[in-house]
Structures are given as C-alpha cells and as structure tokens.
Write a protein that holds these residues in place. Structure first.
Motif, mmCIF file in Angstrom:
data_model
loop_
_atom_site.group_PDB
_atom_site.id
_atom_site.type_symbol
_atom_site.label_atom_id
_atom_site.label_comp_id
_atom_site.label_asym_id
_atom_site.label_seq_id
_atom_site.Cartn_x
_atom_site.Cartn_y
_atom_site.Cartn_z
ATOM 1 N N SER A 91 6.312 -15.168 -48.439
ATOM 2 C CA SER A 91 5.565 -15.352 -47.199
ATOM 3 C C SER A 91 6.564 -15.717 -46.096
ATOM 4 O O SER A 91 7.747 -15.932 -46.350
ATOM 5 C CB SER A 91 4.500 -16.439 -47.365
ATOM 6 N N ALA A 92 6.073 -15.789 -44.869
ATOM 7 C CA ALA A 92 6.964 -15.925 -43.719
ATOM 8 C C ALA A 92 7.791 -17.205 -43.747
ATOM 9 O O ALA A 92 8.904 -17.242 -43.214
ATOM 10 C CB ALA A 92 6.144 -15.862 -42.429
ATOM 11 N N ASP A 93 7.279 -18.257 -44.364
ATOM 12 C CA ASP A 93 7.979 -19.546 -44.331
ATOM 13 C C ASP A 93 9.297 -19.530 -45.102
ATOM 14 O O ASP A 93 10.149 -20.393 -44.878
ATOM 15 C CB ASP A 93 7.073 -20.666 -44.847
ATOM 16 N N TYR A 95 11.106 -16.496 -45.431
ATOM 17 C CA TYR A 95 11.750 -15.218 -45.134
ATOM 18 C C TYR A 95 13.243 -15.385 -44.844
ATOM 19 O O TYR A 95 14.072 -14.593 -45.317
ATOM 20 C CB TYR A 95 11.065 -14.536 -43.954
ATOM 21 N N GLU A 96 13.630 -16.402 -44.052
ATOM 22 C CA GLU A 96 15.046 -16.588 -43.706
ATOM 23 C C GLU A 96 15.891 -16.839 -44.952
ATOM 24 O O GLU A 96 17.038 -16.373 -45.040
ATOM 25 C CB GLU A 96 15.200 -17.747 -42.714
ATOM 26 N N GLU A 180 -0.964 -14.573 -41.771
ATOM 27 C CA GLU A 180 0.351 -15.141 -41.492
ATOM 28 C C GLU A 180 1.046 -15.722 -42.710
ATOM 29 O O GLU A 180 2.264 -15.892 -42.706
ATOM 30 C CB GLU A 180 0.229 -16.219 -40.407
ATOM 31 N N LYS A 181 0.292 -16.047 -43.772
ATOM 32 C CA LYS A 181 0.902 -16.621 -44.975
ATOM 33 C C LYS A 181 0.910 -15.645 -46.144
ATOM 34 O O LYS A 181 1.160 -16.043 -47.280
ATOM 35 C CB LYS A 181 0.169 -17.906 -45.357
ATOM 36 N N LEU A 184 4.521 -9.702 -46.275
ATOM 37 C CA LEU A 184 5.345 -9.352 -45.121
ATOM 38 C C LEU A 184 5.656 -7.853 -45.161
ATOM 39 O O LEU A 184 5.830 -7.272 -46.235
ATOM 40 C CB LEU A 184 6.655 -10.134 -45.139
ATOM 41 N N ILE A 204 9.397 -7.818 -38.321
ATOM 42 C CA ILE A 204 8.656 -8.301 -39.484
ATOM 43 C C ILE A 204 7.202 -8.458 -39.056
ATOM 44 O O ILE A 204 6.914 -9.016 -37.998
ATOM 45 C CB ILE A 204 9.209 -9.646 -39.985
ATOM 46 N N THR A 206 2.851 -9.053 -40.392
ATOM 47 C CA THR A 206 1.876 -9.434 -41.407
ATOM 48 C C THR A 206 0.650 -8.551 -41.250
ATOM 49 O O THR A 206 0.484 -7.865 -40.245
ATOM 50 C CB THR A 206 1.484 -10.918 -41.288
#
Length: 216
Positions: A91-93, A95-96, A180-181, A184, A204, A206
């Motif tokens: 999930s986006a949290d 991604y980095e 959003e969660k 991706l 990126i 969602t």
C-alpha cells in the motif's frame, strides 16, 4: 476528434524510451505494482519492484503473467534457479521502502531488510515474503517465452499456489483492497504525442470503485 498513430510521432523521435515501445507512453495503460521476492544463489533475499503484469484464472488454477522480465536481471536469474517466488503487493504507506530495493540490489545484499522492510519465510514455496505488504502471492514458475525472437525481455507465467492476505483488506466494510490504502498502480509516462517536449515521468495511482454491477 480522435487521433491515430501507427508510427512514432515526430515529437517523440528523440525521447529516451528506456527499452519500451513509444506506444507505452501514448497509451499509458496502468498496471499493478508489486515486489517480486526470491532467494539468490547465496541465500540472500532478492527484491524487485515490478509492474507490467496481469492475473487470471480458470478452474484449473490462478496465474500471474509477468510480461516484461529482463533476462539480464537478478529477478530472472533467481526465478530460473529457484523456480519459486512471492509477489508482494504494497500500500502507499510503504511505497518508498519498496522503491529503495532498486538501490539496494547488490548480489550480497539482503534487499528486503536493507530497504527497511521485514522478510518472513513463505508458507508454500522456498522464497521470502514481505511482512508489511497486505497481499502476498506465493508462486511457482511454469514457463517463459520471448514475445519476438531475440528480445532482451521475456514473458513469464507463474502459478499461484498460496494466497496470504491481511484480514482488514479482505473485508470491504473495514478497509478493503482498493482506495488510498489498497492496490497501487504504475501509470507509465502519460504524454501528449502532439506536443511532447521531453519532460515526463511515471505516476503512482490507486483504484476507486465506481459502480456496483450487482450480484451474480
């Protein structure tokens, strides 16, 4: 009014395509993002951020088709050596941290741990999976082929033998797999071929559910 393109547009003739077709950038069709994990020959976890794939099944099984795998990369090498991998969906949290695997790709590196993620042993295959990813597909190699003879990339088919998923993502009334969660997507270089000026980049995205199509 629609535009038609069968040859590369003039504005794109000098662009850096990074091994892709110019049509990739004109269509910019999104593809899910995931991290492919396996063990290298030295036992260290390998992790490769990947897109360009589709997933489909039949009564005989469920399959992942990886449509662009570089034959010179660690991912291809470990798939051929081990025959077992895990596809991990972030999930986006995180991604980095997943993108950090691109830099931490030395042969002697534990590419998962060095990127700030947690490696855990898969249940059904001999490969590591990423604990923080909300969905893990444990897979076995089935076959590969070049789309055209002499390609540097191949299409690989994997059979999914086990699904591991967070409970909150399975329940659409709690969190679900979308929004959003959730999943991706890589939106690959969306450009306007009529006036491209050499400045573009990936996005990126969602996925948002739009309409309930009713019960089967």
């Amino acid at each position: 009014m629609k535009k038609e393109y069968s040859v590369i547009p003039e504005s794109m003739r000098n662009m850096e395509a990074y091994g892709f077709s110019w049509m990739d950038f004109v269509t910019a069709i999104p593809s899910p993002l995931f991290v492919v994990t396996s063990y290298k020959s030295n036992g260290k976890p390998n992790a490769c951020l990947q897109s360009w794939a589709c997933f489909n099944g039949s009564p005989r099984g469920f399959y992942a088709i990886l449509s662009s795998v570089n034959k010179s990369g660690h991912m291809y090498q470990t798939i051929k050596e081990k025959g077992e991998v895990v596809l991990n969906f972030p999930s986006a949290d995180i991604y980095e941290k997943c993108t950090a695997t691109i830099a931490n790709n030395g042969f002697d590196n534990d590419e998962i741990t060095l990127s700030g993620l947690t490696a855990e042993q898969a249940s059904s295959v001999n490969a590591p999976r990423i604990k923080e990813c909300f969905l893990n597909l444990e897979c076995r190699y089935l076959w590969e082929r070049e789309i055209k003879d002499g390609d540097t990339h191949v299409l690989i088919c994997l059979e999914v033998v086990n699904v591991c998923a967070d409970e909150v993502h399975l329940d659409e009334n709690v969190q679900g797999r979308y929004g959003e969660k959730g999943y991706l997507y890589n939106v690959h270089y969306p450009i306007n071929p009529e006036n491209f000026e050499g400045k573009s980049h990936d996005w990126i995205a969602t996925l948002k559910k739009l309409k309930d199509m009713g019960e089967y």
